[in-house]
Design a protein around this motif. Structure first.
Motif, PDB file in Angstrom:
ATOM      1  N   GLY A 137       0.597  -1.233   0.057  1.00 56.81           N
ATOM      2  CA  GLY A 137       0.033   0.109  -0.074  1.00 56.81           C
ATOM      3  C   GLY A 137       0.874   1.219   0.028  1.00 56.81           C
ATOM      4  O   GLY A 137       0.412   2.252  -0.555  1.00 56.81           O
ATOM      5  N   LEU A 138       1.912   1.225   0.555  1.00 54.46           N
ATOM      6  CA  LEU A 138       2.812   2.302   0.744  1.00 54.46           C
ATOM      7  C   LEU A 138       3.410   2.595  -0.466  1.00 54.46           C
ATOM      8  O   LEU A 138       3.573   3.739  -0.675  1.00 54.46           O
ATOM      9  CB  LEU A 138       4.014   2.170   1.776  1.00 54.46           C
ATOM     10  N   ALA A 139       3.829   1.620  -1.461  1.00 53.98           N
ATOM     11  CA  ALA A 139       4.497   1.757  -2.671  1.00 53.98           C
ATOM     12  C   ALA A 139       3.666   2.740  -3.652  1.00 53.98           C
ATOM     13  O   ALA A 139       4.318   3.298  -4.491  1.00 53.98           O
ATOM     14  CB  ALA A 139       4.598   0.368  -3.206  1.00 53.98           C
ATOM     15  N   ASP A 173      -2.830   5.678   8.004  1.00 53.13           N
ATOM     16  CA  ASP A 173      -3.938   6.174   7.189  1.00 53.13           C
ATOM     17  C   ASP A 173      -3.401   6.076   5.580  1.00 53.13           C
ATOM     18  O   ASP A 173      -4.135   6.618   4.936  1.00 53.13           O
ATOM     19  CB  ASP A 173      -3.939   7.774   7.523  1.00 53.13           C
ATOM     20  N   PHE A 174      -2.432   5.559   5.227  1.00 56.19           N
ATOM     21  CA  PHE A 174      -2.005   5.489   3.922  1.00 56.19           C
ATOM     22  C   PHE A 174      -2.478   3.950   3.351  1.00 56.19           C
ATOM     23  O   PHE A 174      -2.566   3.839   2.108  1.00 56.19           O
ATOM     24  CB  PHE A 174      -0.455   5.215   3.796  1.00 56.19           C
ATOM     25  N   ARG A 175      -3.112   3.333   4.090  1.00 55.19           N
ATOM     26  CA  ARG A 175      -3.875   2.032   3.836  1.00 55.19           C
ATOM     27  C   ARG A 175      -5.167   2.211   3.183  1.00 55.19           C
ATOM     28  O   ARG A 175      -5.995   2.818   3.743  1.00 55.19           O
ATOM     29  CB  ARG A 175      -3.621   1.131   4.925  1.00 55.19           C
ATOM     30  N   PRO A 176      -5.365   1.389   1.913  1.00 54.90           N
ATOM     31  CA  PRO A 176      -6.376   1.781   1.208  1.00 54.90           C
ATOM     32  C   PRO A 176      -7.800   0.851   1.595  1.00 54.90           C
ATOM     33  O   PRO A 176      -7.318  -0.389   2.393  1.00 54.90           O
ATOM     34  CB  PRO A 176      -6.277   1.407  -0.259  1.00 54.90           C
ATOM     35  N   PHE A 177      -8.675   1.033   1.307  1.00 53.75           N
ATOM     36  CA  PHE A 177      -9.862   0.063   1.520  1.00 53.75           C
ATOM     37  C   PHE A 177     -10.548  -0.413   0.174  1.00 53.75           C
ATOM     38  O   PHE A 177     -10.313   0.188  -0.962  1.00 53.75           O
ATOM     39  CB  PHE A 177     -10.812   0.687   2.384  1.00 53.75           C
ATOM     40  N   ALA A 178     -11.369  -1.461   0.298  1.00 55.45           N
ATOM     41  CA  ALA A 178     -11.450  -2.151  -1.210  1.00 55.45           C
ATOM     42  C   ALA A 178     -13.064  -1.943  -1.291  1.00 55.45           C
ATOM     43  O   ALA A 178     -13.831  -1.765  -0.454  1.00 55.45           O
ATOM     44  CB  ALA A 178     -11.235  -3.704  -0.959  1.00 55.45           C
ATOM     45  N   PRO A 179     -13.325  -2.007  -2.723  1.00 59.19           N
ATOM     46  CA  PRO A 179     -14.654  -1.681  -2.844  1.00 59.19           C
ATOM     47  C   PRO A 179     -15.382  -2.982  -3.266  1.00 59.19           C
ATOM     48  O   PRO A 179     -14.621  -3.798  -3.962  1.00 59.19           O
ATOM     49  CB  PRO A 179     -14.873  -0.892  -4.530  1.00 59.19           C
ATOM     50  N   VAL A 180     -16.647  -3.337  -2.730  1.00 59.81           N
ATOM     51  CA  VAL A 180     -17.252  -4.591  -3.242  1.00 59.81           C
ATOM     52  C   VAL A 180     -18.524  -3.869  -4.206  1.00 59.81           C
ATOM     53  O   VAL A 180     -19.243  -2.883  -3.994  1.00 59.81           O
ATOM     54  CB  VAL A 180     -17.780  -5.357  -1.940  1.00 59.81           C
ATOM     55  N   THR A 190     -11.185   4.416  -3.669  1.00 61.96           N
ATOM     56  CA  THR A 190      -9.826   4.780  -4.778  1.00 61.96           C
ATOM     57  C   THR A 190      -8.637   4.988  -4.060  1.00 61.96           C
ATOM     58  O   THR A 190      -8.683   5.903  -3.374  1.00 61.96           O
ATOM     59  CB  THR A 190     -10.483   5.417  -5.845  1.00 61.96           C
ATOM     60  N   HIS A 191      -7.433   4.201  -4.425  1.00 62.47           N
ATOM     61  CA  HIS A 191      -6.200   4.541  -3.880  1.00 62.47           C
ATOM     62  C   HIS A 191      -5.523   5.828  -4.380  1.00 62.47           C
ATOM     63  O   HIS A 191      -6.167   6.507  -5.572  1.00 62.47           O
ATOM     64  CB  HIS A 191      -5.537   3.236  -3.935  1.00 62.47           C
ATOM     65  N   ILE A 192      -4.569   6.134  -3.765  1.00 63.85           N
ATOM     66  CA  ILE A 192      -3.907   7.444  -4.242  1.00 63.85           C
ATOM     67  C   ILE A 192      -3.409   7.455  -5.777  1.00 63.85           C
ATOM     68  O   ILE A 192      -3.353   8.529  -6.386  1.00 63.85           O
ATOM     69  CB  ILE A 192      -2.744   7.904  -3.387  1.00 63.85           C
ATOM     70  N   ASP A 193      -3.127   6.195  -6.057  1.00 66.72           N
ATOM     71  CA  ASP A 193      -2.705   6.038  -7.688  1.00 66.72           C
ATOM     72  C   ASP A 193      -3.968   5.662  -8.576  1.00 66.72           C
ATOM     73  O   ASP A 193      -3.637   5.390  -9.899  1.00 66.72           O
ATOM     74  CB  ASP A 193      -1.777   4.801  -7.863  1.00 66.72           C
ATOM     75  N   GLY A 194      -5.088   5.884  -8.068  1.00 64.30           N
ATOM     76  CA  GLY A 194      -6.276   5.653  -8.972  1.00 64.30           C
ATOM     77  C   GLY A 194      -6.776   4.202  -9.079  1.00 64.30           C
ATOM     78  O   GLY A 194      -7.664   3.950  -9.764  1.00 64.30           O
ATOM     79  N   THR A 195      -6.180   3.290  -8.276  1.00 66.84           N
ATOM     80  CA  THR A 195      -6.301   2.000  -8.326  1.00 66.84           C
ATOM     81  C   THR A 195      -7.420   1.607  -7.389  1.00 66.84           C
ATOM     82  O   THR A 195      -7.713   2.373  -6.203  1.00 66.84           O
ATOM     83  CB  THR A 195      -5.386   1.088  -8.221  1.00 66.84           C
ATOM     84  N   ALA A 196      -8.027   0.372  -7.448  1.00 64.91           N
ATOM     85  CA  ALA A 196      -8.738  -0.117  -6.364  1.00 64.91           C
ATOM     86  C   ALA A 196      -8.828  -1.849  -6.365  1.00 64.91           C
ATOM     87  O   ALA A 196      -8.449  -2.242  -7.466  1.00 64.91           O
ATOM     88  CB  ALA A 196     -10.252   0.153  -6.678  1.00 64.91           C
ATOM     89  N   ARG A 197      -8.500  -2.420  -5.122  1.00 66.85           N
ATOM     90  CA  ARG A 197      -8.501  -3.864  -4.866  1.00 66.85           C
ATOM     91  C   ARG A 197     -10.179  -4.291  -5.028  1.00 66.85           C
ATOM     92  O   ARG A 197     -10.685  -4.500  -4.119  1.00 66.85           O
ATOM     93  CB  ARG A 197      -7.984  -4.253  -3.688  1.00 66.85           C
TER      94      ARG A 197
END
Length: 589
Positions: free
Chosen positions: A216-218, A462-469, A510-517
Motif C-alpha cells: 500500500g505504501l508503494a 492512514d496510507f492504507r486503502p480500503f477495497a470496493p465491493v 480509490t487509492h492514491i494512484d487511482g487503483t482499487a482492489r
C-alpha cells in the motif's frame, strides 16, 4: 473419499525463542510454518476450511490446528477415524540440513520432521491411529494444487512464489490433464518473498505479516528514484533466471535467522531503517515503490518465458507473493494470459486446502474436483444460535427483522446516511480477505469515510486503502475490467483502475494512484450481499460499498456471534447486522 489437509509448523517460533534468546519480537516472527489451518475435502469438494487463528485469537499462528480440525470434522459430521487420508503442506527432509550446524539439526528433529505432526495428533486426538493415513505433501506442490484444482482450468501454467518451501522459493509447473509437473524452480537463497519481507522489516513493519502495508505504501512512491539500487540487488538473467545476491549477505546462522546482515546492507545503501511506529518519510515510500517494481519485473520475466515456451494460455498462481494484489493486477493487465486465477487462501493457510486436493487428485482421479465459486468454508451460525447469544447481552439493543426486503432497505438507508456497519452472515470466508460474510461495510463515496474508519475504528496507518465491493453486473462500468472477466475479481486479489469519470464519487475506495482492489459479487456467489448492493444502488446510483475485514487492529477476523458483538461494541461501529438481527449500541432492549 474423505481427505483432511493441514498447514503450519507447531513450536517453530517457540523453538527459536528457546535457542536464540535476546532477539527482538520482530525477529522471533521470522520463522517458517505460520498460518496454520485445516481443510476437509469430501469426494472432490471442499466442505470446510478454517485458519487456526480464528479460534485462538493469535494472528498468523503456526500452532497445530487442533481447533480448526475439530471444527471441520464436526461440521461434516465426521470423526478422525472416518478419514481416508491426512495431508500436511510440508515435506521437509533431513538432507537439507547438511550445513553441520547443531541448531538446524535440532530444529529439524523438533519442528520440521514429519514425525512431529504425528506427535501433535497423538496429543490432541489420543487413541486415534493416524500414521498409516498421514502423507507429507511438498510445500510448493500443495500451493500449486490449491490453485490448479480449484480453478476449473483444464490446462494452464502454474506459478508458486513465497518466502520458501522446503528448499525452493519459486516453482513453475504445468497443470495439464489433472496432473502437475514441475518445469523450473528457484532456490530459497534467491527468494522474492524473502526480499520483499526484509524490506518490510527495514521499513519498520513485521515480516511475514505486514507485507501488504509495504504494498500500500508503494503507491505513494516514485518507482524510479531507487531503481538503480534495486537493479544492483536483484539481477535479471537470461529468461527465466533471476538472482537476489543481496540475500547472501546473511552470512552466519544468527544473520540468517534475523536478516541482520541484509538489513545492514540496506542501511548502507538507503540510510537508517525506519523504527516501528516512527514517521514515514518520502524516501520510505520511494523504497517501497522500487521494491514493488523489482518484484513485478522478476515475475513477468519468468511468466513471459514460460507462457511462450509452453503455449499455455491460462495461469494459476499461489504462495505468499500471490497476495500482492498490485503485482497480480499487472499480470492480469499484461494480457499474457487469457485467464488468471489466484485462490483466496494463497498464503500458507491455503496449503491445507492444497494438500487435501492433491491427495484426492492423486488417489481418486476419476472423481472430479468441484471448482471454487466462493470460499465460505468456515464456521456458520443459524438464526437460533445467533438469537440465543443475543439473549444473553445486556450491553446492546437488538431486534430481529425476518423480512429480507425490510432488512436490506434499512441497512442501505443506514449506509447512505453515513453509518459504518458490521456485517456477519453465513459461513466465514477462508483466507485473509473479508469477502462479504465477516465484513465492515460503509459508503464508498467520500474519502473522509476512509479516514474515519482508518483512524477511529481500525486504528491503522492512514496510507492504507480500503477495497470496493461491487455488483458483478456493474463492475466493468465503474472499474477497468474486461467485460466477461468480472469473476476473476471475485476474491479481492487484483487491483485495477477506477475509471476516471468515477474516481471522485468513489473516493473512499480509490487509492492514491487511482487503483482499487475490487471484489465483484455475483448473485450466485453471495445472494444477500449482492441484493444489498442493488438496494444501495437504488438509493444512490452506485452498486458499490466499502468493504474491509470485520476485526480491529491486531485481531483476526471475527468467527462467532460473541466475537462479532464484542468487536462491534469495542470498535465503536454504528450497527451490526448479524443474520437477520440488527444490533445497536446501548442498553438491552
Amino acid at each position: 473419499m474423505k481427505v483432511l489437509g493441514i498447514s503450519g509448523l507447531h513450536h517453530s517460533e517457540e523453538f527459536k525463542r528457546r535457542e536464540l534468546p535476546g532477539l527482538s519480537e520482530r525477529e522471533y516472527r521470522i520463522s517458517q510454518g505460520r498460518d496454520s489451518a485445516a481443510a476437509l475435502v469430501v469426494d472432490g469438494r471442499v466442505v470446510a476450511a478454517s485458519a487456526e487463528e480464528r479460534f485462538t485469537g493469535e494472528k498468523g499462528t503456526g500452532r497445530f490446528p487442533a481447533n480448526a480440525i475439530r471444527d471441520c470434522l464436526d461440521r461434516a459430521g465426521l470423526g478422525l477415524a472416518d478419514l481416508d487420508l491426512i495431508g500436511h503442506g510440508f515435506a521437509h527432509e533431513p538432507s537439507e540440513l547438511e550445513a553441520g550446524e547443531d541448531y538446524l539439526a535440532r530444529r529439524y528433529r523438533e519442528v520440521y520432521d514429519p514425525e512431529r505432526q504425528l506427535d501433535w495428533f497423538a496429543e490432541h486426538f489420543p487413541g486415534q491411529e493416524v500414521r498409516s493415513r498421514f502423507v507429507p505433501v511438498p510445500h510448493h506442490l500443495a500451493h500449486a494444487a490449491s490453485a490448479y484444482y480449484a480453478s476449473g482450468f483444464d490446462d494452464c501454467l502454474v506459478l508458486v512464489a513465497d518466502g520458501r518451501g522446503e528448499t525452493e522459493s519459486l516453482t513453475v509447473l504445468a497443470g495439464t490433464g489433472g496432473k502437475l509437473d514441475v518445469l523450473h524452480s528457484v532456490p530459497a537463497m534467491h527468494s522474492l518473498g524473502t526480499l520483499y519481507g526484509v524490506f518490510t522489516l527495514y521499513l519498520g513493519f513485521e515480516m511475514a505479516l505486514d507485507e501488504y502495508k509495504m504494498m500500500g505504501l508503494a503507491s505513494y512512491g516514485d518507482r524510479t528514484r531507487y531503481e538503480r539500487e534495486l537493479r544492483q540487488l536483484v539481477h535479471l538473467r537470461p529468461a527465466p533466471e533471476f538472482s537476489v545476491p543481496l540475500l547472501a549477505r546473511d552470512g552466519d546462522l544468527l544473520q540468517r535467522e534475523t536478516h541482520r546482515g541484509v538489513l545492514a546492507v540496506l542501511e548502507e545503501i538507503f540510510g537508517p531503517a525506519r523504527q516501528p511506529g516512527g514517521p514515514i518519510e518520502q524516501r520510505h515510500m520511494d523504497i517501497a515503490a522500487a521494491v514493488q517494481a523489482a518484484l513485478e519485473r522478476c515475475l513477468l520475466h519468468v511468466l513471459r518465458h514460460y507462457r511462450h515456451q509452453t503455449g499455455l494460455r491460462d495461469l494459476c498462481y499461489a504462495g505468499g507473493v500471490a497476495l500482492n494484489c498490485t503485482a497480480n493486477g499487472l499480470i492480469l493487465r499484461s494480457r499474457l494470459f487469457d485467464r488468471v486465477f489466484v485462490p483466496p487462501g494463497a498464503g500458507d493457510d491455503g496449503t491445507a486446502v492444497g494438500a487435501a486436493l492433491h491427495l484426492h487428485a492423486d488417489h481418486k482421479p476419476e472423481t472430479p474436483i468441484t471448482p471454487l465459486l466462493m470460499p465460505y468454508w468456515g464456521s456458520s451460525f443459524d438464526a437460533d444460535r445467533i438469537a440465543e447469544h443475543l439473549a444473553t447481552r445486556t450491553d446492546c439493543r437488538h431486534r430481529r427483522v425476518t423480512d429480507e426486503e425490510e432488512l436490506l432497505a434499512e441497512t442501505a438507508a443506514a449506509l447512505d446516511r453515513g453509518e459504518v456497519i458490521a456485517w456477519f452472515q453465513d459461513g466465514m470466508e477462508f483466507g485473509p480477505r473479508a469477502l462479504g460474510c465477516r465484513s465492515i461495510l460503509a459508503d464508498p463515496r467520500e474519502a473522509r469515510m476512509r479516514d474515519h474508519i482508518n483512524n477511529l475504528i481500525k486504528k491503522r496507518e492512514d496510507f492504507r486503502p480500503f477495497a470496493p465491493v461491487v455488483a458483478e453486473e456493474a463492475a466493468a462500468d465503474l472499474f477497468e475490467i474486461r467485460r466477461g472477466r468480472e469473476r476473476q475479481y471475485a476474491h479481492m486479489l487484483f487491483t485495477t483502475r477506477t475509471r476516471p469519470e468515477h474516481r471522485e464519487r468513489l473516493g473512499a475506495v480509490t487509492h492514491i494512484d487511482g487503483t482499487a482492489r475490487v471484489q465483484a459479487v455475483s448473485r450466485d456467489g453471495n445472494p444477500r450481499l449482492w441484493s444489498l448492493l442493488n438496494v444501495f444502488a437504488a438509493r444512490t446510483g452506485l452498486p458499490v460499498l466499502l468493504n474491509t475485514s470485520f476485526n480491529l487492529r491486531g485481531q483476526p477476523i471475527v468467527r462467532t456471534p460473541r466475537e462479532a458483538v464484542d468487536t462491534f461494541l469495542r470498535g465503536g461501529l454504528d450497527r451490526l447486522v448479524i443474520g437477520d438481527h440488527v444490533v445497536l449500541p446501548g442498553g438491552a432492549s
